[in-house]
Design an enzyme around this catalytic site. Structure first.
Site, PDB file in Angstrom:
ATOM      1  N   SER A  16       3.050   4.723   4.047  1.00  0.00           N
ATOM      2  CA  SER A  16       4.209   4.425   4.893  1.00  0.00           C
ATOM      3  C   SER A  16       5.193   3.453   4.236  1.00  0.00           C
ATOM      4  O   SER A  16       6.412   3.673   4.318  1.00  0.00           O
ATOM      5  CB  SER A  16       3.752   3.868   6.244  1.00  0.00           C
ATOM      6  OG  SER A  16       3.106   4.880   6.964  1.00  0.00           O
ATOM      7  N   LYS A  66      -4.922   2.961  17.224  1.00  0.00           N
ATOM      8  CA  LYS A  66      -3.878   3.634  18.012  1.00  0.00           C
ATOM      9  C   LYS A  66      -4.115   3.564  19.517  1.00  0.00           C
ATOM     10  O   LYS A  66      -3.170   3.581  20.293  1.00  0.00           O
ATOM     11  CB  LYS A  66      -3.745   5.096  17.558  1.00  0.00           C
ATOM     12  CG  LYS A  66      -3.128   5.221  16.180  1.00  0.00           C
ATOM     13  CD  LYS A  66      -2.925   6.655  15.759  1.00  0.00           C
ATOM     14  CE  LYS A  66      -2.327   6.671  14.353  1.00  0.00           C
ATOM     15  NZ  LYS A  66      -1.939   8.008  13.917  1.00  0.00           N
ATOM     16  N   VAL A 139      -6.303  10.998  16.571  1.00  0.00           N
ATOM     17  CA  VAL A 139      -5.031  11.725  16.462  1.00  0.00           C
ATOM     18  C   VAL A 139      -5.091  13.087  17.177  1.00  0.00           C
ATOM     19  O   VAL A 139      -4.049  13.705  17.439  1.00  0.00           O
ATOM     20  CB  VAL A 139      -4.648  11.907  14.966  1.00  0.00           C
ATOM     21  CG1 VAL A 139      -5.507  12.959  14.293  1.00  0.00           C
ATOM     22  CG2 VAL A 139      -3.171  12.242  14.789  1.00  0.00           C
ATOM     23  N   GLY A 246      -1.110  17.838   5.648  1.00  0.00           N
ATOM     24  CA  GLY A 246      -0.444  17.031   6.674  1.00  0.00           C
ATOM     25  C   GLY A 246       0.796  16.275   6.227  1.00  0.00           C
ATOM     26  O   GLY A 246       1.304  15.428   6.956  1.00  0.00           O
TER      27      GLY A 246
HETATM   28  P1  ATR Z   1     -12.566   7.915  16.163  1.00  0.00           P
HETATM   29  O1  ATR Z   1     -13.597   8.991  16.450  1.00  0.00           O
HETATM   30  O2  ATR Z   1     -13.122   6.528  16.205  1.00  0.00           O
HETATM   31  O3  ATR Z   1     -11.303   8.090  16.911  1.00  0.00           O
HETATM   32  P2  ATR Z   1     -11.236   9.023  13.915  1.00  0.00           P
HETATM   33  O4  ATR Z   1     -11.248   8.639  12.481  1.00  0.00           O
HETATM   34  O5  ATR Z   1      -9.964   9.053  14.654  1.00  0.00           O
HETATM   35  O6  ATR Z   1     -12.263   8.068  14.611  1.00  0.00           O
HETATM   36  O7  ATR Z   1     -11.940  10.447  14.106  1.00  0.00           O
HETATM   37  C1  ATR Z   1     -12.860  10.921  13.259  1.00  0.00           C
HETATM   38  C2  ATR Z   1     -13.115  12.384  13.598  1.00  0.00           C
HETATM   39  O8  ATR Z   1     -13.774  12.997  12.491  1.00  0.00           O
HETATM   40  C3  ATR Z   1     -14.028  12.570  14.787  1.00  0.00           C
HETATM   41  O9  ATR Z   1     -13.726  13.777  15.424  1.00  0.00           O
HETATM   42  C4  ATR Z   1     -15.397  12.615  14.108  1.00  0.00           C
HETATM   43  O10 ATR Z   1     -16.399  13.253  14.852  1.00  0.00           O
HETATM   44  P3  ATR Z   1     -17.322  12.415  15.889  1.00  0.00           P
HETATM   45  O11 ATR Z   1     -16.495  12.227  17.102  1.00  0.00           O
HETATM   46  O12 ATR Z   1     -18.509  13.238  16.092  1.00  0.00           O
HETATM   47  O13 ATR Z   1     -17.622  11.115  15.174  1.00  0.00           O
HETATM   48  C5  ATR Z   1     -15.060  13.446  12.898  1.00  0.00           C
HETATM   49  N1  ATR Z   1     -16.012  13.261  11.808  1.00  0.00           N
HETATM   50  C6  ATR Z   1     -16.041  12.263  10.897  1.00  0.00           C
HETATM   51  N2  ATR Z   1     -17.050  12.449  10.005  1.00  0.00           N
HETATM   52  C7  ATR Z   1     -17.658  13.607  10.365  1.00  0.00           C
HETATM   53  C8  ATR Z   1     -18.767  14.369   9.845  1.00  0.00           C
HETATM   54  N3  ATR Z   1     -19.432  13.961   8.749  1.00  0.00           N
HETATM   55  N4  ATR Z   1     -19.109  15.527  10.456  1.00  0.00           N
HETATM   56  C9  ATR Z   1     -18.448  15.941  11.559  1.00  0.00           C
HETATM   57  N5  ATR Z   1     -17.391  15.277  12.103  1.00  0.00           N
HETATM   58  C10 ATR Z   1     -16.999  14.128  11.519  1.00  0.00           C
END
Ligand code: ATR
Length: 277
Positions: A16, A66, A139, A246
């Site tokens: 950004s 956020k 998001v 993106g």
């Molecule tokens: P937050 O869940 O705290 O909002 P984020 O970074 O905005 O964090 O979202 C991460 C996303 O990636 C989530 O949908 C997460 O799935 P979970 O809700 O089950 O945690 C997904 N994600 C991250 N690592 C993953 C993995 N190894 N396998 C499947 N989904 C993953």
């Protein structure tokens, strides 16, 4: 100096400052500077105070704050309210307002991708399209908001199913699928998870035999733009599918944030696009 910030944790990767400082120079806002700051959750209240005290003019908020920033704000725009996601802060008439420019940023990206559907202003860009959304993180609600507004049928899958079901409570056009399952028909697959941010990290869902008849028209879209091509996109490209990262959504959300702060709608030209390469 008029100071602007992007806050998050981690924040090193944020592009950004590059974009906003470029526009500030281009539009002769020589008294403005945009920086990144790594913060902890306990610092959020003070960031809002710094805006209140005119020490900072505008702030972009990124992962993981956020939603967490919301309790400290005086007012939200309607999209921020519905999505419970704020990425831009600005003081208006002594109130600290939280805006969501991710959502219009993504909506514009979709309208640019499907220009044929825009012949009539009443036409919904994604009407009749089946869209498979992976993830239910911070998001994702912004993405779903656009998809629903634009008339799409949404299939949603998240490793933690409960979070997908929470989103379904707010958006009617969603069918929740177990993690690993795929809808039988699909026009676009969107990755909103963080899988792929680290190079070689891979979503463990096999799309190799996916929708053979419509192979060439199927679009794989990844919200991640750094790395430029995630494994998810690379595999799709090698199968002959269409792919998009993106980058344009990122630039569009930045454009709308810049406009909120300065009243200038900055141009996304080749020079800006190249800054991210
Ligand atoms: P937050 O869940 O705290 O909002 P984020 O970074 O905005 O964090 O979202 C991460 C996303 O990636 C989530 O949908 C997460 O799935 P979970 O809700 O089950 O945690 C997904 N994600 C991250 N690592 C993953 C993995 N190894 N396998 C499947 N989904 C993953």
């Amino acid at each position: 100096m008029k100071k602007y910030l992007v806050i998050g944790n981690p924040i090193e990767h944020s592009q950004s400052p590059l974009i906003h400082n470029h526009w500030m120079k281009k539009y002769c806002l020589f008294d403005s500077i945009y920086e990144k700051r790594k913060v902890e959750e306990r610092n959020l209240k003070n960031i809002v105070k710094e805006i209140r005290d005119n020490e900072i003019v505008g702030v972009n908020v990124t992962v993981p704050f956020k939603k967490l920033i919301i309790p400290f704000l005086d007012k939200l725009d309607s999209t921020a309210k519905k999505t419970e996601s704020v990425n831009t802060l600005f003081k208006v008439k002594n109130k600290i307002v939280g805006y969501n420019t991710d959502e219009p940023g993504f909506a514009l990206t979709m309208r640019e991708l499907f220009p044929d559907a825009n012949n009539s202003l009443m036409q919904k860009t994604l009407r009749g399209k089946n869209i498979f959304v992976l993830g239910a993180g911070g998001v994702t609600s912004s993405i779903i908001h656009t998809l629903e507004n634009e008339g799409a049928k949404i299939f949603l899958s998240n490793r933690t199913k409960k979070k997908a079901e929470e989103l379904k409570k707010k958006y009617t056009e969603i069918k929740v699928l177990d993690w690993g399952k795929r809808p039988s028909i699909c026009d676009i697959v969107i990755n909103t998870t963080s899988i792929g941010l680290t190079k070689d990290e891979e979503i463990k869902i096999d799309f190799s035999d996916y929708d053979k008849n419509f192979h060439k028209n199927l679009l794989f879209y990844d919200l991640i733009y750094n790395p430029k091509e995630t494994v998810f996109l690379k595999k799709a490209r090698l199968r002959g599918n269409k792919t998009m990262n993106g980058k344009m959504m990122f630039l569009n959300q930045a454009k709308y944030a810049f406009n909120i702060w300065t009243n200038i709608m900055p141009e996304i030209d080749d020079e800006v696009i190249k800054l991210l390469d």
